[in-house]
Design an enzyme around this catalytic site. Structure first.
Site, PDB file in Angstrom:
ATOM      1  N   HIS A 265       0.834  -1.207   0.000  1.00  0.00           N
ATOM      2  CA  HIS A 265       0.000   0.000   0.000  1.00  0.00           C
ATOM      3  C   HIS A 265       0.873   1.264   0.000  1.00  0.00           C
ATOM      4  CE1 HIS A 265      -3.696   2.290   1.142  1.00  0.00           C
ATOM      5  NE2 HIS A 265      -2.802   3.101   1.660  1.00  0.00           N
ATOM      6  N   GLU A 266       1.798   1.326   0.956  1.00  0.00           N
ATOM      7  CA  GLU A 266       2.625   2.535   1.061  1.00  0.00           C
ATOM      8  C   GLU A 266       3.541   2.679  -0.162  1.00  0.00           C
ATOM      9  OE1 GLU A 266       1.641   4.618   3.119  1.00  0.00           O
ATOM     10  OE2 GLU A 266       0.488   3.279   4.401  1.00  0.00           O
TER      11      GLU A 266
HETATM   12 ZN    ZN Z   1      -3.159   5.196   1.863  1.00  0.00          ZN
END
Ligand code: ZN
Length: 499
Positions: A265-266
Protein backbone atom coordinates in the site's frame (compact mmCIF):
# COMPACT_ATOMS: atom_id res chain seq x y z
CA UNK A 1 9.47 33.59 -18.63
CA UNK A 2 8.86 37.09 -17.29
CA UNK A 3 10.99 38.39 -14.43
CA UNK A 4 7.92 38.39 -12.15
CA UNK A 5 7.28 34.72 -12.88
CA UNK A 6 10.93 33.94 -12.19
CA UNK A 7 10.66 35.74 -8.83
CA UNK A 8 7.43 33.89 -8.11
CA UNK A 9 9.16 30.56 -8.78
CA UNK A 10 12.03 31.50 -6.46
CA UNK A 11 9.60 32.37 -3.67
CA UNK A 12 7.50 29.25 -4.26
CA UNK A 13 10.61 27.04 -4.24
CA UNK A 14 11.59 28.52 -0.89
CA UNK A 15 8.16 27.53 0.52
CA UNK A 16 8.48 24.02 -0.93
CA UNK A 17 11.97 23.63 0.55
CA UNK A 18 10.77 24.61 4.02
CA UNK A 19 7.74 22.27 3.76
CA UNK A 20 9.97 19.38 2.71
CA UNK A 21 12.37 20.06 5.58
CA UNK A 22 9.33 20.03 7.91
CA UNK A 23 8.39 16.62 6.47
CA UNK A 24 11.85 15.32 7.28
CA UNK A 25 11.45 16.45 10.89
CA UNK A 26 8.09 14.67 10.97
CA UNK A 27 9.57 11.46 9.52
CA UNK A 28 12.33 11.57 12.12
CA UNK A 29 9.80 12.15 14.91
CA UNK A 30 7.89 9.00 13.97
CA UNK A 31 10.91 6.76 13.35
CA UNK A 32 14.12 7.45 15.25
CA UNK A 33 13.73 10.56 17.44
CA UNK A 34 14.35 9.84 21.12
CA UNK A 35 11.24 10.39 23.25
CA UNK A 36 12.87 13.35 25.01
CA UNK A 37 13.04 15.28 21.76
CA UNK A 38 9.31 15.73 21.41
CA UNK A 39 8.73 19.16 22.96
CA UNK A 40 11.65 20.81 21.11
CA UNK A 41 10.50 19.07 17.91
CA UNK A 42 6.96 20.46 18.31
CA UNK A 43 8.42 23.98 18.58
CA UNK A 44 10.70 23.47 15.57
CA UNK A 45 7.83 22.20 13.43
CA UNK A 46 5.50 25.01 14.56
CA UNK A 47 8.17 27.64 13.74
CA UNK A 48 8.72 26.23 10.25
CA UNK A 49 4.96 25.98 9.64
CA UNK A 50 4.42 29.59 10.64
CA UNK A 51 7.23 30.71 8.29
CA UNK A 52 5.59 28.71 5.48
CA UNK A 53 2.21 30.30 6.25
CA UNK A 54 3.71 33.81 6.28
CA UNK A 55 5.54 33.31 2.98
CA UNK A 56 2.47 31.70 1.35
CA UNK A 57 0.05 34.44 2.35
CA UNK A 58 2.31 37.50 2.61
CA UNK A 59 2.42 40.69 0.53
CA UNK A 60 5.34 39.47 -1.63
CA UNK A 61 3.31 36.44 -2.78
CA UNK A 62 0.19 38.59 -3.26
CA UNK A 63 2.04 41.15 -5.43
CA UNK A 64 3.89 38.56 -7.51
CA UNK A 65 0.71 36.58 -8.18
CA UNK A 66 -1.06 39.75 -9.19
CA UNK A 67 1.72 40.75 -11.61
CA UNK A 68 2.08 37.26 -13.12
CA UNK A 69 -1.67 36.88 -13.65
CA UNK A 70 -1.70 40.15 -15.58
CA UNK A 71 1.39 39.25 -17.62
CA UNK A 72 0.06 35.81 -18.63
CA UNK A 73 -3.61 36.73 -19.06
CA UNK A 74 -3.42 36.32 -22.86
CA UNK A 75 -1.73 32.94 -22.75
CA UNK A 76 -3.74 29.75 -23.40
CA UNK A 77 -5.59 29.00 -20.18
CA UNK A 78 -4.51 25.35 -20.38
CA UNK A 79 -0.82 26.22 -20.53
CA UNK A 80 1.28 24.96 -17.65
CA UNK A 81 2.10 28.51 -16.55
CA UNK A 82 -1.60 29.39 -16.29
CA UNK A 83 -2.19 26.16 -14.36
CA UNK A 84 0.66 26.97 -11.96
CA UNK A 85 -0.82 30.40 -11.35
CA UNK A 86 -4.36 29.05 -10.85
CA UNK A 87 -3.26 26.54 -8.19
CA UNK A 88 -1.07 29.14 -6.48
CA UNK A 89 -4.02 31.57 -6.48
CA UNK A 90 -6.33 28.97 -4.96
CA UNK A 91 -3.80 28.19 -2.21
CA UNK A 92 -3.20 31.88 -1.56
CA UNK A 93 -6.91 32.75 -1.34
CA UNK A 94 -7.61 29.84 0.94
CA UNK A 95 -4.60 30.64 3.12
CA UNK A 96 -5.46 34.31 3.49
CA UNK A 97 -9.09 33.61 4.40
CA UNK A 98 -7.90 31.88 7.54
CA UNK A 99 -6.35 34.24 10.10
CA UNK A 100 -3.03 33.10 11.57
CA UNK A 101 -4.66 33.08 15.02
CA UNK A 102 -7.20 30.42 13.93
CA UNK A 103 -4.51 28.30 12.25
CA UNK A 104 -2.45 28.43 15.46
CA UNK A 105 -5.45 27.67 17.68
CA UNK A 106 -6.34 24.67 15.50
CA UNK A 107 -2.77 23.41 15.64
CA UNK A 108 -2.58 23.79 19.44
CA UNK A 109 -6.00 22.22 19.88
CA UNK A 110 -5.15 19.23 17.72
CA UNK A 111 -2.15 18.41 19.95
CA UNK A 112 -4.43 18.53 23.02
CA UNK A 113 -7.12 16.54 21.19
CA UNK A 114 -4.60 13.89 20.18
CA UNK A 115 -3.32 13.44 23.74
CA UNK A 116 -6.88 13.25 25.09
CA UNK A 117 -7.92 10.80 22.35
CA UNK A 118 -5.03 8.43 23.17
CA UNK A 119 -6.18 8.27 26.82
CA UNK A 120 -9.90 8.10 25.97
CA UNK A 121 -9.30 5.27 23.52
CA UNK A 122 -7.22 3.34 26.06
CA UNK A 123 -10.06 3.63 28.58
CA UNK A 124 -12.77 3.36 25.94
CA UNK A 125 -14.30 6.51 27.44
CA UNK A 126 -16.07 8.64 24.83
CA UNK A 127 -17.26 11.13 27.48
CA UNK A 128 -13.63 12.01 28.09
CA UNK A 129 -13.10 12.80 24.39
CA UNK A 130 -16.45 14.55 23.77
CA UNK A 131 -15.51 18.05 25.08
CA UNK A 132 -12.40 18.27 22.85
CA UNK A 133 -14.34 16.88 19.90
CA UNK A 134 -16.95 19.62 20.39
CA UNK A 135 -14.16 22.17 20.27
CA UNK A 136 -12.75 20.55 17.09
CA UNK A 137 -16.21 20.80 15.53
CA UNK A 138 -16.54 24.45 16.55
CA UNK A 139 -13.12 25.33 15.07
CA UNK A 140 -13.94 23.40 11.88
CA UNK A 141 -17.22 25.32 11.52
CA UNK A 142 -15.35 28.61 11.94
CA UNK A 143 -12.91 27.52 9.26
CA UNK A 144 -15.74 26.51 6.93
CA UNK A 145 -17.50 29.87 7.38
CA UNK A 146 -14.28 31.75 6.58
CA UNK A 147 -13.53 29.63 3.49
CA UNK A 148 -17.13 29.68 2.28
CA UNK A 149 -19.13 27.14 0.27
CA UNK A 150 -22.00 27.01 -2.20
CA UNK A 151 -24.19 24.07 -1.21
CA UNK A 152 -22.92 22.09 1.76
CA UNK A 153 -20.45 22.97 4.54
CA UNK A 154 -18.55 19.77 3.72
CA UNK A 155 -17.69 21.28 0.31
CA UNK A 156 -15.28 23.72 1.99
CA UNK A 157 -13.34 20.81 3.49
CA UNK A 158 -13.28 18.77 0.28
CA UNK A 159 -11.97 21.73 -1.69
CA UNK A 160 -8.69 21.39 0.21
CA UNK A 161 -8.08 17.65 -0.26
CA UNK A 162 -10.17 16.93 -3.39
CA UNK A 163 -10.30 20.14 -5.46
CA UNK A 164 -13.44 20.27 -7.58
CA UNK A 165 -15.27 17.42 -5.81
CA UNK A 166 -18.42 18.28 -3.84
CA UNK A 167 -20.30 16.68 -0.98
CA UNK A 168 -23.14 15.86 -3.40
CA UNK A 169 -20.73 13.95 -5.69
CA UNK A 170 -19.28 11.94 -2.81
CA UNK A 171 -22.82 11.21 -1.60
CA UNK A 172 -23.78 9.99 -5.08
CA UNK A 173 -20.83 7.57 -5.12
CA UNK A 174 -21.86 6.19 -1.73
CA UNK A 175 -25.50 5.88 -2.88
CA UNK A 176 -24.27 3.58 -5.67
CA UNK A 177 -22.00 1.60 -3.37
CA UNK A 178 -24.12 1.20 -0.25
CA UNK A 179 -26.87 -1.18 -1.48
CA UNK A 180 -24.41 -3.16 -3.61
CA UNK A 181 -22.01 -3.72 -0.70
CA UNK A 182 -24.69 -4.51 1.88
CA UNK A 183 -26.15 -7.06 -0.53
CA UNK A 184 -22.72 -8.60 -1.28
CA UNK A 185 -21.85 -8.94 2.40
CA UNK A 186 -25.18 -10.51 3.28
CA UNK A 187 -24.96 -12.95 0.35
CA UNK A 188 -21.51 -14.03 1.55
CA UNK A 189 -22.85 -14.47 5.08
CA UNK A 190 -25.92 -16.42 3.92
CA UNK A 191 -23.79 -18.72 1.77
CA UNK A 192 -22.33 -20.17 4.96
CA UNK A 193 -19.03 -20.60 3.10
CA UNK A 194 -15.79 -19.54 4.70
CA UNK A 195 -12.15 -19.38 3.68
CA UNK A 196 -9.19 -20.82 5.54
CA UNK A 197 -6.87 -18.06 6.76
CA UNK A 198 -4.60 -20.25 8.89
CA UNK A 199 -1.58 -19.87 6.54
CA UNK A 200 -1.35 -16.16 7.43
CA UNK A 201 -0.90 -16.89 11.14
CA UNK A 202 2.25 -18.45 12.56
CA UNK A 203 5.74 -17.62 13.69
CA UNK A 204 7.07 -15.19 11.09
CA UNK A 205 10.46 -13.71 11.92
CA UNK A 206 10.23 -9.95 11.41
CA UNK A 207 13.72 -9.64 9.87
CA UNK A 208 12.68 -12.14 7.21
CA UNK A 209 9.39 -10.29 6.75
CA UNK A 210 11.45 -7.16 6.19
CA UNK A 211 13.50 -8.89 3.51
CA UNK A 212 10.32 -10.22 1.87
CA UNK A 213 8.54 -6.83 1.81
CA UNK A 214 11.72 -5.15 0.58
CA UNK A 215 11.85 -7.61 -2.30
CA UNK A 216 8.15 -7.15 -3.09
CA UNK A 217 8.12 -3.32 -3.16
CA UNK A 218 11.38 -3.18 -5.08
CA UNK A 219 10.01 -5.62 -7.64
CA UNK A 220 6.95 -3.46 -8.39
CA UNK A 221 9.22 -0.47 -9.00
CA UNK A 222 9.81 1.32 -5.69
CA UNK A 223 13.28 2.75 -6.06
CA UNK A 224 15.44 2.36 -2.96
CA UNK A 225 18.03 4.77 -4.40
CA UNK A 226 15.33 7.39 -3.81
CA UNK A 227 13.70 5.90 -0.74
CA UNK A 228 13.90 3.62 2.27
CA UNK A 229 11.59 1.49 4.39
CA UNK A 230 11.48 1.65 8.19
CA UNK A 231 9.25 0.29 10.91
CA UNK A 232 6.60 2.36 12.75
CA UNK A 233 3.40 1.78 14.76
CA UNK A 234 1.27 3.19 11.94
CA UNK A 235 2.54 2.66 8.38
CA UNK A 236 2.88 5.78 6.22
CA UNK A 237 4.57 7.28 3.16
CA UNK A 238 6.23 10.69 3.24
CA UNK A 239 8.02 12.68 0.57
CA UNK A 240 10.96 15.01 1.02
CA UNK A 241 11.06 15.44 -2.80
CA UNK A 242 10.38 13.03 -5.68
CA UNK A 243 13.98 11.89 -5.19
CA UNK A 244 13.53 11.05 -1.51
CA UNK A 245 10.25 9.27 -0.78
CA UNK A 246 10.20 7.07 2.32
CA UNK A 247 7.78 4.40 3.48
CA UNK A 248 7.20 2.62 6.76
CA UNK A 249 5.43 -0.58 7.72
CA UNK A 250 4.43 -2.44 10.87
CA UNK A 251 5.64 -5.98 11.50
CA UNK A 252 3.53 -8.49 13.38
CA UNK A 253 5.51 -11.66 14.09
CA UNK A 254 2.29 -13.67 14.35
CA UNK A 255 0.45 -12.42 11.24
CA UNK A 256 2.29 -12.12 7.95
CA UNK A 257 -0.12 -10.18 5.79
CA UNK A 258 -0.20 -7.05 8.01
CA UNK A 259 3.29 -5.84 7.06
CA UNK A 260 3.22 -7.32 3.57
CA UNK A 261 0.10 -5.49 2.41
CA UNK A 262 0.91 -2.32 4.37
CA UNK A 263 4.21 -2.25 2.44
CA UNK A 264 2.48 -2.76 -0.90
CA UNK A 265 0.00 0.00 0.00
CA UNK A 266 2.63 2.53 1.06
CA UNK A 267 4.82 1.62 -1.92
CA UNK A 268 1.82 2.44 -4.16
CA UNK A 269 1.75 5.93 -2.63
CA UNK A 270 5.52 6.18 -2.98
CA UNK A 271 5.52 5.18 -6.66
CA UNK A 272 3.22 8.15 -7.30
CA UNK A 273 5.51 10.55 -5.42
CA UNK A 274 8.66 9.16 -7.07
CA UNK A 275 6.99 9.60 -10.46
CA UNK A 276 5.92 13.25 -10.08
CA UNK A 277 7.17 15.52 -12.88
CA UNK A 278 10.69 16.61 -11.92
CA UNK A 279 10.66 19.38 -14.54
CA UNK A 280 8.05 21.13 -12.36
CA UNK A 281 10.09 20.89 -9.14
CA UNK A 282 9.48 23.95 -7.01
CA UNK A 283 6.06 24.67 -8.57
CA UNK A 284 2.56 23.57 -7.53
CA UNK A 285 2.45 21.18 -10.52
CA UNK A 286 4.95 18.87 -8.84
CA UNK A 287 2.23 17.64 -6.48
CA UNK A 288 -0.29 14.81 -6.48
CA UNK A 289 -3.72 15.64 -7.93
CA UNK A 290 -5.56 14.91 -4.66
CA UNK A 291 -5.68 12.61 -1.65
CA UNK A 292 -8.24 10.42 -3.44
CA UNK A 293 -6.05 10.01 -6.52
CA UNK A 294 -3.14 9.25 -4.18
CA UNK A 295 -5.19 6.56 -2.50
CA UNK A 296 -6.10 5.11 -5.91
CA UNK A 297 -2.42 4.35 -6.47
CA UNK A 298 -1.91 2.66 -3.10
CA UNK A 299 -5.07 0.56 -3.40
CA UNK A 300 -4.28 -0.41 -6.98
CA UNK A 301 -0.97 -2.00 -5.99
CA UNK A 302 -2.16 -3.35 -2.65
CA UNK A 303 -5.46 -4.87 -3.82
CA UNK A 304 -5.95 -5.05 -7.57
CA UNK A 305 -2.41 -6.29 -8.14
CA UNK A 306 -1.33 -7.58 -4.70
CA UNK A 307 -4.50 -9.47 -3.82
CA UNK A 308 -4.98 -10.99 -7.28
CA UNK A 309 -4.74 -14.72 -7.92
CA UNK A 310 -1.91 -14.08 -10.38
CA UNK A 311 0.14 -12.12 -7.84
CA UNK A 312 -0.34 -14.75 -5.13
CA UNK A 313 0.88 -17.38 -7.59
CA UNK A 314 3.84 -15.23 -8.62
CA UNK A 315 4.98 -14.34 -5.07
CA UNK A 316 4.52 -17.81 -3.53
CA UNK A 317 8.11 -19.00 -4.26
CA UNK A 318 9.43 -15.96 -2.36
CA UNK A 319 7.11 -16.65 0.57
CA UNK A 320 8.44 -20.22 0.60
CA UNK A 321 12.05 -19.04 0.35
CA UNK A 322 11.73 -16.96 3.52
CA UNK A 323 9.14 -19.10 5.29
CA UNK A 324 9.37 -22.80 4.40
CA UNK A 325 6.00 -23.45 6.13
CA UNK A 326 4.39 -22.06 2.97
CA UNK A 327 5.49 -25.24 1.19
CA UNK A 328 2.32 -26.70 2.67
CA UNK A 329 0.19 -23.90 1.25
CA UNK A 330 -0.65 -23.58 -2.43
CA UNK A 331 -1.09 -20.21 -4.17
CA UNK A 332 -4.85 -20.67 -4.32
CA UNK A 333 -4.97 -21.01 -0.53
CA UNK A 334 -2.95 -17.80 -0.14
CA UNK A 335 -5.24 -16.02 -2.63
CA UNK A 336 -8.35 -17.05 -0.71
CA UNK A 337 -6.81 -16.24 2.67
CA UNK A 338 -5.81 -12.68 1.73
CA UNK A 339 -9.31 -12.11 0.34
CA UNK A 340 -11.27 -13.35 3.35
CA UNK A 341 -14.42 -11.26 3.98
CA UNK A 342 -15.24 -10.81 7.63
CA UNK A 343 -17.37 -7.93 8.95
CA UNK A 344 -15.23 -6.40 11.69
CA UNK A 345 -15.11 -3.37 13.93
CA UNK A 346 -11.80 -1.84 12.84
CA UNK A 347 -11.62 0.04 9.53
CA UNK A 348 -7.89 -0.31 8.94
CA UNK A 349 -8.15 -4.10 9.24
CA UNK A 350 -11.21 -4.36 6.97
CA UNK A 351 -11.29 -6.42 3.79
CA UNK A 352 -12.07 -4.97 0.35
CA UNK A 353 -15.79 -5.82 0.53
CA UNK A 354 -16.54 -4.18 3.88
CA UNK A 355 -13.97 -1.36 3.85
CA UNK A 356 -16.05 1.25 2.04
CA UNK A 357 -18.97 0.83 4.43
CA UNK A 358 -16.63 1.82 7.27
CA UNK A 359 -15.83 4.98 5.33
CA UNK A 360 -19.50 5.63 4.53
CA UNK A 361 -20.40 5.39 8.21
CA UNK A 362 -17.88 8.11 9.11
CA UNK A 363 -18.90 10.29 6.16
CA UNK A 364 -22.56 10.13 7.25
CA UNK A 365 -21.70 11.05 10.83
CA UNK A 366 -19.45 13.94 9.77
CA UNK A 367 -22.11 15.22 7.36
CA UNK A 368 -24.79 15.11 10.07
CA UNK A 369 -22.51 16.93 12.56
CA UNK A 370 -21.80 19.72 10.07
CA UNK A 371 -25.49 19.97 9.07
CA UNK A 372 -26.43 20.28 12.76
CA UNK A 373 -28.45 17.04 12.61
CA UNK A 374 -26.32 15.18 15.14
CA UNK A 375 -24.81 16.20 18.47
CA UNK A 376 -21.32 15.09 19.43
CA UNK A 377 -22.78 13.35 22.52
CA UNK A 378 -24.94 11.15 20.28
CA UNK A 379 -22.06 9.87 18.11
CA UNK A 380 -21.64 6.52 19.97
CA UNK A 381 -25.33 5.63 19.46
CA UNK A 382 -25.30 6.73 15.80
CA UNK A 383 -22.11 4.72 15.27
CA UNK A 384 -23.40 1.53 16.87
CA UNK A 385 -26.72 1.57 15.04
CA UNK A 386 -24.97 2.09 11.67
CA UNK A 387 -22.60 -0.82 12.48
CA UNK A 388 -25.63 -2.97 13.20
CA UNK A 389 -27.38 -1.90 10.01
CA UNK A 390 -24.39 -2.26 7.65
CA UNK A 391 -22.45 -5.15 9.19
CA UNK A 392 -24.87 -6.86 11.54
CA UNK A 393 -22.46 -6.42 14.49
CA UNK A 394 -22.27 -4.00 17.43
CA UNK A 395 -18.92 -2.82 18.82
CA UNK A 396 -18.41 -4.07 22.37
CA UNK A 397 -16.76 -0.77 23.32
CA UNK A 398 -16.18 2.73 21.96
CA UNK A 399 -12.47 2.00 21.47
CA UNK A 400 -13.56 -0.53 18.86
CA UNK A 401 -16.22 1.89 17.67
CA UNK A 402 -16.24 5.65 17.38
CA UNK A 403 -12.90 6.16 19.17
CA UNK A 404 -10.81 4.01 16.81
CA UNK A 405 -9.61 6.60 14.27
CA UNK A 406 -7.11 9.36 14.94
CA UNK A 407 -8.66 11.63 12.25
CA UNK A 408 -11.08 13.60 14.45
CA UNK A 409 -8.24 14.94 16.56
CA UNK A 410 -7.22 17.09 13.59
CA UNK A 411 -10.58 17.95 12.05
CA UNK A 412 -13.13 16.57 9.62
CA UNK A 413 -13.35 15.77 5.92
CA UNK A 414 -10.46 13.32 5.56
CA UNK A 415 -12.36 10.05 5.13
CA UNK A 416 -13.97 10.27 1.65
CA UNK A 417 -10.55 10.06 -0.03
CA UNK A 418 -10.30 6.39 0.95
CA UNK A 419 -13.42 5.41 -0.97
CA UNK A 420 -12.71 7.82 -3.82
CA UNK A 421 -9.33 6.07 -4.06
CA UNK A 422 -10.95 2.64 -4.35
CA UNK A 423 -13.45 3.89 -6.93
CA UNK A 424 -10.79 5.65 -9.03
CA UNK A 425 -8.36 2.72 -8.81
CA UNK A 426 -10.91 0.48 -10.57
CA UNK A 427 -11.77 3.11 -13.18
CA UNK A 428 -8.06 3.39 -13.99
CA UNK A 429 -7.62 -0.37 -14.02
CA UNK A 430 -10.53 -0.82 -16.45
CA UNK A 431 -8.81 1.59 -18.82
CA UNK A 432 -5.36 0.10 -18.30
CA UNK A 433 -6.72 -3.32 -19.28
CA UNK A 434 -7.75 -1.96 -22.68
CA UNK A 435 -4.34 -0.41 -23.34
CA UNK A 436 -1.92 -3.01 -22.01
CA UNK A 437 -1.82 -6.54 -23.36
CA UNK A 438 -2.73 -9.16 -20.79
CA UNK A 439 -1.98 -7.35 -17.51
CA UNK A 440 -2.91 -10.49 -15.55
CA UNK A 441 -0.25 -12.46 -17.43
CA UNK A 442 2.26 -9.69 -16.71
CA UNK A 443 1.48 -9.95 -12.98
CA UNK A 444 1.84 -13.74 -13.13
CA UNK A 445 5.26 -13.29 -14.76
CA UNK A 446 6.31 -10.62 -12.27
CA UNK A 447 6.62 -8.08 -15.07
CA UNK A 448 5.32 -4.93 -13.43
CA UNK A 449 7.17 -2.33 -15.51
CA UNK A 450 4.45 -1.94 -18.22
CA UNK A 451 1.79 -1.38 -15.52
CA UNK A 452 3.95 1.16 -13.71
CA UNK A 453 4.84 2.82 -16.99
CA UNK A 454 1.13 3.26 -17.83
CA UNK A 455 0.49 4.82 -14.41
CA UNK A 456 3.57 7.03 -14.79
CA UNK A 457 2.40 8.38 -18.14
CA UNK A 458 -1.25 8.79 -17.30
CA UNK A 459 -1.23 9.73 -13.62
CA UNK A 460 2.13 10.34 -11.99
CA UNK A 461 3.83 12.66 -14.46
CA UNK A 462 0.65 14.73 -14.77
CA UNK A 463 1.28 16.01 -11.22
CA UNK A 464 -1.37 18.58 -10.40
CA UNK A 465 -2.06 19.58 -14.02
CA UNK A 466 -5.65 18.33 -13.66
CA UNK A 467 -8.17 18.39 -10.85
CA UNK A 468 -9.08 14.84 -9.76
CA UNK A 469 -12.36 14.50 -11.71
CA UNK A 470 -10.82 16.02 -14.85
CA UNK A 471 -7.87 13.66 -14.53
CA UNK A 472 -10.17 10.62 -14.28
CA UNK A 473 -12.21 11.79 -17.25
CA UNK A 474 -9.15 12.66 -19.35
CA UNK A 475 -7.64 9.22 -18.78
CA UNK A 476 -10.73 7.01 -18.85
CA UNK A 477 -13.20 9.07 -20.88
CA UNK A 478 -15.79 8.48 -18.15
CA UNK A 479 -17.15 10.42 -15.19
CA UNK A 480 -16.55 9.34 -11.60
CA UNK A 481 -18.42 6.03 -11.19
CA UNK A 482 -18.53 3.25 -8.61
CA UNK A 483 -19.67 0.69 -11.18
CA UNK A 484 -16.20 -0.74 -12.03
CA UNK A 485 -15.51 -1.20 -8.30
CA UNK A 486 -18.90 -2.87 -7.70
CA UNK A 487 -18.39 -5.23 -10.68
CA UNK A 488 -14.86 -6.08 -9.54
CA UNK A 489 -15.98 -6.92 -5.99
CA UNK A 490 -19.01 -8.92 -7.15
CA UNK A 491 -16.92 -10.95 -9.61
CA UNK A 492 -14.11 -11.60 -7.18
CA UNK A 493 -16.21 -12.64 -4.22
CA UNK A 494 -18.87 -14.55 -6.18
CA UNK A 495 -16.12 -16.86 -7.27
CA UNK A 496 -14.32 -17.11 -3.91
CA UNK A 497 -17.50 -17.71 -1.91
CA UNK A 498 -19.46 -19.57 -4.59
CA UNK A 499 -22.40 -17.15 -4.47
ZN1 ZN B 1 -3.16 5.20 1.86
Amino acid sequence: MTSSFSEFKTLYSKIVNISEATSLLFWDQLTYMPEGGSSARAEQAATLQSITHELSTGSEMRDLLHKCEAEYSNEDENSDTRKVLRIARRDFDRGTRLPGSLVEEKSRHSTLAYNTWVKARERSDFDMFAPVLKKTLELTKQEIDLIGYKHHPYDALLEESEPGITHAQVKAVFSELKPALISLISRIKESGNSVDVSCLYGDYNTEKQKALTTFAVNEIGYNFANGRQDSTVHPFCISMSPQDVRITTRYDAGFISAAFYASMHEAGHALYEQGLPLQYTGTPLCRAASSGVHESQSRLWENIVGRSREYCTHIMPKFREYFPSFSNCDPEELYRAVNCVQPSFIRVEADEATYNLHVLLRFEIESALLEGNLDVDDIPDAWDSAMEEYFGITPPSDSEGCLQDVHWTGGFGGFPCYTLGNVISLQLWEKLRTEITEPKQLILNGEFAPILQWLRENVHTQGMRYQPLDLVETITGTKLSAKPLIDYLNNKYSEIYGI
